[in-house]
Write an enzyme that holds these catalytic residues in place. Structure first.
Site, PDB file in Angstrom:
ATOM      1  N   GLU A 174      62.320  31.737 137.828  1.00  0.00           N
ATOM      2  CA  GLU A 174      61.770  30.614 138.619  1.00  0.00           C
ATOM      3  C   GLU A 174      62.020  29.242 137.992  1.00  0.00           C
ATOM      4  OE1 GLU A 174      57.738  31.393 139.904  1.00  0.00           O
ATOM      5  OE2 GLU A 174      58.429  32.920 141.296  1.00  0.00           O
ATOM      6  N   GLU A 234      60.568  39.725 142.649  1.00  0.00           N
ATOM      7  CA  GLU A 234      59.111  39.670 142.834  1.00  0.00           C
ATOM      8  C   GLU A 234      58.790  39.538 144.313  1.00  0.00           C
ATOM      9  OE1 GLU A 234      56.822  36.838 140.478  1.00  0.00           O
ATOM     10  OE2 GLU A 234      58.179  37.126 138.783  1.00  0.00           O
TER      11      GLU A 234
END
Ligand code: BG6
Length: 467
Positions: free
Chosen positions: A164, A369
Site C-alpha cells: 500500500e 487483501e
C-alpha cells in the site's frame, strides 16, 4: 453469462497477515524498533503492537491450523528490523533464522509462501534520518532486499515489494510517513513516493537477476473511483482522482512512466519530486511479473467546488474520502451498505477494479487483501459465528469469478486476515481473521486460537475450488 469459468486448477487460495500486526515480540532476539514501535499514541481504548497475536512464538500452531483449513498459500511480511535492526547496518542472525524457520514450517505443510518485503514498518533509525525522503533509504532497501533474496530466494517464489505505497502517501498522517514539522508536507510525501518507486524498480531487477523464475510485483491498495453522477464535471473529477490514487502507482510499476494527469497534478500543486539523472532509466527497467493489490472498497467523487470546502470524511479514525481543491471532492455512495466501521461494501466494485486493472496492464493479478473488520464475539459454546463475514467473502468471490469469466487473469486470493491481529487503525477489537485469537485490547487472556465459522466455509471453497 450462461456458464461461469472455473477458478484455475492451481489457484493460490490463501490468507494474509503482516509482521507488526501479528508477530508481537517487538523487541526480542535483536529486533530493532520500527516506526510502528516508536509510535506513541493510539486511538483511545485500543492496544499497541507489542504482543499482537504472539505469532512469533506460536507460528507452528498457527501454520498447522492454516494447513487444517487447507490454505494453499500464506501471505505474510518480513520485518526489516528483524533482519537489519537499524535498517542499514549489521545483519541480525536471529532474525534471519526466524524467517527460515517460519518459511520451512510453511513449506513443510505444502503451503506456498508469498512474502511482502515491507508492510508499513520502516526501521525507526532510517526514519530519524529522513525516512523515504532521504535517498539513502533507497540503497538501504535495495540491500535489505538482496539479503532476503540471497537467504530465502531458493524457498520463496512470490515476492511483493511495498504494501500500500499509495496509502502511505495519501494517508501519510495515519501511516507515519508524514513529518508534521514540515511546511510543504505533500511535496515531501511525493518525493518519498518517487524514492520508493525507484527502490521498487531496483529490487524487481535484482530479484530477476538473482533468481530466474522467481516472481515479484507491487501491492498497492486499488479502489476504482466512481463519479457521483453522470455530470461531466463529476466524471472529470473521477479521472483526476483515479490518476492520483491508483494509476500514478501502477503506471510507474508496470510501464515505468509517470501517469500524465498525476504528473500535471503534482506540478500544478508544487508537489513534483526531484528526479535524479538515471532515475527514469531505472524506473523503466523494472518489470513486475504480476500486479498484486488490496481491495476493500471503491470510492465516489464529485467535482471540486474550488472554494476550500472539499470535505474530508472519516469512518472511525480512518480517512474514507478526501477532497482537494480544484481536483475532486469526496462523496458518499448511497448505493452501498457499510461495515460496522463505516467502510462501504462493494463486491461489484471488486469486479470493476479487477477488469480495470487487467485492461490497463494485461498482467496476471493477485488479490493480497480483502476482508471484513467486525466486532466478532465468542459465544457461550466457545464458537464464533461470523456468518456476516462468510456473506462478505462469498459476495466478493462471486464477483471475482465473474471477472475471471470476463477474461481477467487472476492467480490467487489471500484475504485479510489469516488470523485475528491488531488493526492498523483500530486496535484488536476490529477483527478480520478466519481464526479467532482470544485476547482483548488490554487483557491478553490465553491468546488461544479458535477457528471461526468462516474458516470452515472457506475450507470447503478451497477443497472444491468452487463457491
Ligand atoms: C490495509 C493494510 O490497509 O488494510 C493492513 O495493508 C490493514 O495492514 C488493513 O490492517 C485493514 O485496515 P484496518 O485499519 O482496518 O486495520
Amino acid at each position: 453469462y450462461s456458464e461461469l469459468k472455473p477458478f484455475p486448477a492451481d489457484f493460490l487460495w490463501g490468507a494474509s497477515t503482516s509482521a507488526y500486526q501479528v508477530e508481537g515480540a517487538w523487541n526480542e532476539d535483536g529486533k530493532g524498533p520500527s516506526v510502528i514501535d516508536a509510535r506513541r499514541e493510539y486511538p483511545e481504548g485500543t492496544t499497541d503492537f507489542k504482543v499482537a497475536s504472539d505469532h512469533y512464538h506460536r507460528y507452528k500452531e498457527d501454520i498447522a491450523m492454516f494447513a487444517e483449513i487447507g490454505l494453499k498459500s500464506y501471505r505474510f511480511s518480513i520485518a526489516w528490523t528483524r533482519i537489519i535492526p537499524d535498517g542499514s547496518g549489521e545483519i541480525n542472525p536471529a532474525g534471519i533464522d526466524f524467517y527460515h524457520r517460519l518459511i520451512d514450517e510453511i513449506l513443510s505443510h505444502g503451503i506456498v509462501p508469498i512474502v511482502t518485503m515491507y508492510h508499513f514498518d520502516l526501521p525507526q533509525a532510517l526514519q530519524e534520518k529522513g525516512g523515504w525522503y532521504n535517498r539513502e533509504t533507497v540503497d538501504a532497501f535495495a540491500r535489505y532486499a538482496d539479503v532476503l533474496f540471497d537467504e530465502y530466494g531458493s524457498k520463496v517464489k512470490y515476492w511483493l515489494t511495498i504494501n500500500e505505497q499509495n496509502l502511505m502517501i495519501l494517508q501519510g498522517a495515519a501511516l507515519g510517513t508524514l513529518d508534521e514539522k514540515l511546511v510543504n508536507q505533500k511535496k515531501n510525501l511525493y518525493q518519498q513516493n518517487h524514492n520508493m518507486l525507484v527502490a521498487q524498480a531496483k529490487v524487481m531487477n535484482s530479484l530477476h537477476n538473482k533468481i530466474p523464475g522467481a516472481k515479484i510485483g507491487p501491492a498497492p491498495n486499488i479502489a476504482v473511483i466512481y463519479p457521483a453522477t453522470s455530470k461531466p464535471e463529476d466524471i472529470l473529477a473521477a479521472f483526476n482522482y483515479n490518476a492520483i490514487r491508483n494509476w500514478l502507482y501502477l503506471d510507474m510499476a508496470a510501464r515505468g512512466e509517470y501517469n500524465t494527469l498525476a504528473w500535471r497534478y503534482m506540478e500544478e500543486k508544487g508537489y513534483a519530486p526531484e528526479i535524479l539523472p538515471g532515475d527514469m532509466d531505472i524506473l523503466r527497467s523494472g518489470k513486475p511479473d504480476f500486479i498484486a493489490f488490496n481491495y476493500y472498497t471503491t470510492q465516489a467523487v464529485e467535482a471540486s467546488r474550488g472554494d476550500g470546502t472539499d470535505e474530508v470524511i472519516r469512518g472511525g479514525n480512518k480517512l474514507l474520502k478526501s477532497g482537494e481543491d480544484g481536483v475532486h471532492r469526496g462523496a458518499a455512495n448511497d448505493h452501498l451498505p457499510r461495515t460496522q466501521f463505516g467502510t462501504e461494501i462493494d463486491p461489484v466494485g471488486f469486479r470493476n477494479t479487477l477488469r480495470e486493472i487487467y485492461d490497463r496492464y494485461h498482467l496476471p493479478l493477485l488479490i493480497t487483501e480483502n476482508g471484513l473488520g467486525a466486532f466478532d464475539k465468542l459465544d457461550e459454546n466457545g464458537e464464533i459465528n461470523d456468518d456476516y463475514r462468510i456473506d462478505y467473502l462469498r459476495r466478493h468471490l462471486e464477483q471475482m469469478q465473474l471477472a475471471i469469466t470476463d477474461g481477467v487473469e487472476v492467480f490467487g486470493y489471500t484475504p485479510w486476515s489469516a488470523l485475528d491481529l491488531i488493526s492498523t487503525h483500530q486496535g484488536c477489537s476490529k477483527r478480520y481473521g478466519l481464526i479467532y485469537v482470544n485476547r482483548d485490547e488490554f487483557d491478553l487472556k490465553d491468546l488461544k486460537r479458535i477457528r471461526k465459522l468462516s474458516s470452515y466455509w472457506y475450507a470447503d471453497v478451497i477443497k472444491n475450488n468452487a463457491l
